[in-house]
Scaffold this motif. Structure first.
Motif, mmCIF file in Angstrom:
data_model
loop_
_atom_site.group_PDB
_atom_site.id
_atom_site.type_symbol
_atom_site.label_atom_id
_atom_site.label_comp_id
_atom_site.label_asym_id
_atom_site.label_seq_id
_atom_site.Cartn_x
_atom_site.Cartn_y
_atom_site.Cartn_z
ATOM 1 N N GLN A 1 2.102 5.039 -5.036
ATOM 2 C CA GLN A 1 0.447 4.817 -4.436
ATOM 3 C C GLN A 1 0.200 6.341 -4.932
ATOM 4 O O GLN A 1 -0.468 6.718 -5.318
ATOM 5 C CB GLN A 1 0.226 4.858 -3.171
ATOM 6 C CG GLN A 1 0.505 6.005 -2.150
ATOM 7 C CD GLN A 1 0.005 5.510 -0.812
ATOM 8 O OE1 GLN A 1 -0.319 5.667 -0.277
ATOM 9 N NE2 GLN A 1 1.128 4.819 0.081
ATOM 10 N N PHE A 2 0.934 7.552 -4.725
ATOM 11 C CA PHE A 2 0.295 8.861 -5.677
ATOM 12 C C PHE A 2 1.304 9.335 -6.931
ATOM 13 O O PHE A 2 1.591 10.654 -7.960
ATOM 14 C CB PHE A 2 1.581 10.172 -4.855
ATOM 15 C CG PHE A 2 1.604 10.142 -3.342
ATOM 16 C CD1 PHE A 2 0.008 10.277 -3.096
ATOM 17 C CD2 PHE A 2 1.866 9.129 -2.227
ATOM 18 C CE1 PHE A 2 -0.914 10.657 -1.777
ATOM 19 C CE2 PHE A 2 1.361 9.367 -1.168
ATOM 20 C CZ PHE A 2 0.379 10.113 -0.885
ATOM 21 N N LEU B 1 2.217 14.058 2.219
ATOM 22 C CA LEU B 1 1.636 13.515 1.080
ATOM 23 C C LEU B 1 0.057 12.759 2.126
ATOM 24 O O LEU B 1 -0.845 12.241 1.455
ATOM 25 C CB LEU B 1 2.371 11.632 0.855
ATOM 26 C CG LEU B 1 3.106 12.848 -0.426
ATOM 27 C CD1 LEU B 1 3.979 11.590 -0.634
ATOM 28 C CD2 LEU B 1 3.040 13.123 -1.255
ATOM 29 N N ASN C 1 -2.217 16.158 -4.552
ATOM 30 C CA ASN C 1 -3.295 15.630 -5.746
ATOM 31 C C ASN C 1 -2.321 14.890 -7.827
ATOM 32 O O ASN C 1 -1.836 16.419 -8.496
ATOM 33 C CB ASN C 1 -4.830 16.543 -6.534
ATOM 34 C CG ASN C 1 -5.534 15.833 -7.143
ATOM 35 O OD1 ASN C 1 -5.186 14.952 -7.607
ATOM 36 N ND2 ASN C 1 -7.108 16.337 -7.736
ATOM 37 N N PRO C 2 -2.000 13.904 -7.516
ATOM 38 C CA PRO C 2 -1.072 13.556 -8.896
ATOM 39 C C PRO C 2 -1.811 14.277 -9.991
ATOM 40 O O PRO C 2 -0.754 14.320 -10.703
ATOM 41 C CB PRO C 2 -1.416 12.074 -8.502
ATOM 42 C CG PRO C 2 -1.755 11.717 -7.407
ATOM 43 C CD PRO C 2 -2.511 12.724 -6.715
#
Length: 225
Positions: free
Chosen positions: A138-139, A194, A200-201
Motif C-alpha cells: 500500500q506504500f 509505516l 511518504n512514497p
C-alpha cells in the motif's frame, strides 16, 4: 503532482544501493531461551507488548534430500528480543497460545513459509499476524525482503552474513544472537514507522518507473525472513 505518473511508479532499491549502506546494529537486549523453565517468564513479558516481531531460523542443509526443522523462534518487543531454542525445548503450549491469540498483534515477513515449517513440529493456527510483504504494497514498496524494506525506510543494511550458520550449535555466537534478534525487532520498527504515517512514497529516493528494466532484475528475497 501528476497523479497518473505517480501511479506508474514503484519503490525498489538496487543491490548496489543496498550494499553501500552502513550495517544496522541490534539496538535492544537479547534473551536466549534454551530451557523450558524460562519460557513462561519470556511469554509473560511478550504478552505485555502491544506489538511483537516474529521470525524463525533453521539450520541450513547442504546435502540433497536433507531437510532440517526449525531451530530457533524469535519473538521481539520494541526493546527485548527472545530467542527460543525450540530444538532444545520444543514448542511449549504457551508459545502456541501466543501465536494463535488474535488479540495480540504480531509482525513478520513471509509468514506462510515460517508456519509451513513450524507445523512440521506441532500444529499451529496463527492469528493476529501482519505479513510485511503484503503490508508494504500500500506504500508502493515493491521489494519484499526484510533487508530491502528496512533499507528503503531507514537507510541502513541488515547484514545477512549469519543466515546460513549452524542454528543448532551448542551455543549461539553473539553474532548469531544479534542477527536473529534484529530480524524480529526490525519487523516492529518497520510496522511502527509505516503505521504512524512517517513514510511518504512520493518523496522516496527509490521511486522508479514500473517499466524500468532493473525492477525485475533487482527484485530478490533475502529470506524468507
Amino acid at each position: 503532482m501528476n497523479l497518473s505518473n505517480q501511479q506508474n511508479k514503484i519503490i525498489s532499491i538496487s543491490k548496489r544501493q543496498l550494499s553501500d549502506m552502513p550495517a544496522m546494529q541490534f539496538p535492544g537486549t537479547t534473551h536466549v531461551i534454551d530451557s523450558s523453565e524460562d519460557i513462561t517468564g519470556a511469554i509473560e513479558i511478550l504478552r505485555k507488548s502491544d506489538v511483537i516481531g516474529f521470525d524463525t531460523e533453521t539450520r541450513p542443509s547442504f546435502r540433497k534430500g536433507q531437510v532440517n526443522t526449525v531451530s530457533l523462534l524469535q519473538l521481539s518487543t520494541r526493546d527485548d528480543a527472545f530467542l527460543f531454542r525450540i530444538n532444545h525445548t520444543g514448542i511449549s503450549p504457551i508459545i502456541t497460545d501466543l501465536l494463535e491469540d488474535p488479540s495480540i498483534l504480531k509482525i513478520g515477513v513471509s509468514i506462510h513459509d515460517d508456519f509451513h515449517n513450524l507445523n512440521k513440529l506441532t500444529h499451529i493456527s496463527p492469528q493476529g499476524f501482519i505479513d510485511l510483504q503484503n503490508y508494504v504494497k500500500q506504500f508502493r514498496i515493491a521489494d519484499n525482503s526484510l533487508s530491502r524494506i528496512y533499507a528503503i525506510l531507514f537507510g541502513k543494511r541488515i547484514s545477512k552474513g549469519q543466515r546460513l550458520t549452524n542454528w543448532e550449535a551448542e551455543q549461539l555466537s553473539s553474532a548469531q544472537q544479534s542477527y536473529a534478534a534484529l530480524d524480529a525487532m526490525a519487523c516492529v520498527h518497520i510496522y511502527d514507522y509505516l503505521s504512524a504515517g512517517n513514510f511518504n512514497p512520493d518523496e522516496s529516493p527509490y521511486l522508479m518507473e514500473i517499466s524500468d528494466d532493473n525492477v525485475l532484475a533487482e527484485k530478490t528475497s533475502d529470506n524468507p525472513a
